[in-house]
Scaffold this motif. Structure first.
Motif, short mmCIF file in Angstrom:
data_model
loop_
_atom_site.label_atom_id
_atom_site.label_comp_id
_atom_site.label_asym_id
_atom_site.label_seq_id
_atom_site.Cartn_x
_atom_site.Cartn_y
_atom_site.Cartn_z
N SER A 33 0.83 -1.20 0.00
CA SER A 33 0.00 0.00 0.00
C SER A 33 0.86 1.25 0.00
O SER A 33 2.09 1.18 0.12
CB SER A 33 -0.93 0.03 1.22
OG SER A 33 -0.25 0.45 2.39
N SER A 34 0.19 2.39 -0.10
CA SER A 34 0.87 3.69 -0.03
C SER A 34 1.29 4.02 1.39
O SER A 34 2.11 4.92 1.61
CB SER A 34 -0.06 4.79 -0.55
OG SER A 34 -1.22 4.87 0.28
N GLN A 36 -0.80 5.26 3.53
CA GLN A 36 -1.67 6.33 4.02
C GLN A 36 -2.58 5.82 5.13
O GLN A 36 -2.80 4.61 5.28
CB GLN A 36 -2.51 6.90 2.87
CG GLN A 36 -1.72 7.65 1.83
CD GLN A 36 -2.61 8.19 0.73
OE1 GLN A 36 -3.71 7.70 0.51
NE2 GLN A 36 -2.13 9.21 0.03
N LYS A 39 -5.17 3.14 4.56
CA LYS A 39 -4.70 1.79 4.23
C LYS A 39 -4.59 0.88 5.46
O LYS A 39 -4.41 -0.32 5.33
CB LYS A 39 -3.35 1.86 3.52
CG LYS A 39 -3.42 2.55 2.16
CD LYS A 39 -4.32 1.80 1.19
CE LYS A 39 -4.30 2.42 -0.19
NZ LYS A 39 -5.13 1.66 -1.16
N PHE A 65 5.08 2.90 0.32
CA PHE A 65 5.59 4.04 -0.45
C PHE A 65 5.92 5.12 0.57
O PHE A 65 5.15 5.34 1.50
CB PHE A 65 4.52 4.54 -1.42
CG PHE A 65 5.03 5.55 -2.41
CD1 PHE A 65 5.58 5.15 -3.61
CD2 PHE A 65 4.96 6.91 -2.13
CE1 PHE A 65 6.05 6.08 -4.53
CE2 PHE A 65 5.43 7.85 -3.03
CZ PHE A 65 5.98 7.43 -4.24
N ASN A 67 5.74 7.96 2.77
CA ASN A 67 4.54 8.74 2.99
C ASN A 67 4.66 9.51 4.30
O ASN A 67 4.62 8.93 5.38
CB ASN A 67 3.31 7.81 3.03
CG ASN A 67 2.01 8.56 2.94
OD1 ASN A 67 1.78 9.50 3.70
ND2 ASN A 67 1.17 8.18 2.01
#
Length: 338
Positions: A33-34, A36, A39, A65, A67
């Motif tokens: 996932s990102s 965030q 998530k 990712f 973040n």
């Protein structure tokens, strides 16, 4: 016309590119996932650390990712894990290839995604197509193809969002604290059971329908429906939006109406006067007549009355003005439409 058109899947059909994991644990949960808030990485880490220890032959592989909105909280949770905590491997590459991503799916035993909110839910679909047991929240976009027969669903309750967007009234599906622990433990201990394998089979069937060919066919059918838009050449259109400002809705307005503005007899966008960070200069069809926190809409009422549109599209976010004011605006707009 409105249509829901699913995406097609690419990852399951690309060539795998080996990038060996560091962990030596046999069973590996994968999360992609990102990172965030929506998530649910924090939910996942808490559940994983509470349910497993270093005595369990298990590792959680996090592909995140970078973040800033959640990085500190994630790092704090990781730093606070018990001394006898379970194995954890984090991949924070900004970008990895599709082949690398496929390799991660192949090397892991199950995929766990306890998100609070999703769009389409691409990692969920990829996990099903890759034949991996999937643990995910029983709410949001992924439920178009996930169900209790092909995934291990996490219980949830609707609650006020704590997203960095800070939108009053926004709700998310907050995963239950115990449910992801139970589902992870079950999948860990029953990876080869008839029930787990049956869900994997059903998951592959569901994900197998998510092809670009099907998406293209559905989109073609949708285009045929739009033939009824031809009469719009005789209509005047009004859009109430935040166009040309640094705002997701404004960007959406630009992309949507920039292509079809000429489809109408007349076209105008009634935008806010208190524009913040401007992204573009206003087009000739933009008129600025309202402001954030609007209390009377006198200017926009006057502008609409003078323009007399046949169709009105109100693009709304709770940060623009209150739901009560939105209701009043809709009530006024109804005088123009049949």
């Amino acid at each position: 016309p409105i249509a829901v058109i699913a995406e097609g899947l690419d990852i399951p059909f690309v060539k795998s590119e080996p990038h060996p994991l560091k962990t030596g644990r046999k069973f590996k949960f994968l999360h992609i996932s990102s990172g965030q808030y929506r998530k649910g990485v924090d939910i996942l880490l808490k559940a994983y650390f509470e349910e497993f220890s270093d005595r369990d032959d298990v590792c959680l592989v996090l592909k995140l990712f970078p973040n800033l909105s959640l990085a500190k909280e994630i790092d704090t949770l990781i730093a606070a894990r018990p001394k006898n905590g379970p194995d954890l491997e984090i991949i924070r590459n900004v970008e990895i290839s599709d082949g690398y991503l496929k390799y991660l799916y192949e090397q892991c035993s199950a995929v766990v995604l306890p998100s609070r909110a999703e769009g389409f839910g691409l990692p969920m679909a990829e996990a099903l197509q890759m034949g991996k047991p999937l643990i995910t929240t029983g709410y949001s976009g992924q439920m178009d193809f996930c169900n209790d027969g092909n995934a291990f669903l996490v219980d949830y309750r609707m609650t006020q969002s704590q997203s960095h967007l800070n939108i009053a009234g926004a709700k998310v599906a907050e995963p239950d604290r115990i449910s992801p622990r139970k589902q992870m433990r079950y999948v860990f201990e029953h990876a080869g059971s008839k029930e787990t394998l049956a869900r994997v089979v059903q998951g592959k069937i569901a994900a197998g329908k998510l092809t670009w060919e099907r998406a293209a066919d559905k989109f073609t059918g949708f285009l045929e429906q739009t033939a009824r838009l031809a009469p719009l050449k005789t209509k005047k259109m009004a859009v109430i939006s935040t166009i040309n400002s640094k705002c997701g809705i404004a960007k959406y307005s630009k992309g949507l109406y920039g292509e079809i503005a000429n489809s109408f007899k007349g076209f105008k966008v009634f935008a806010n006067t208190d524009i913040g960070d401007r992204t573009d200069e206003d087009e000739e069809f933009v008129e600025r007549v309202w402001q954030y926190g609007e209390q009377d809409f006198d200017s926009i009422r006057e502008a609409l009355t003078e323009y007399c549109p046949d169709l009105i599209h109100i693009q709304y976010n709770l940060s623009f003005y209150s739901p009560v004011m939105l209701a009043r605006l809709i009530g006024f707009c109804q005088k123009f439409t049949p």
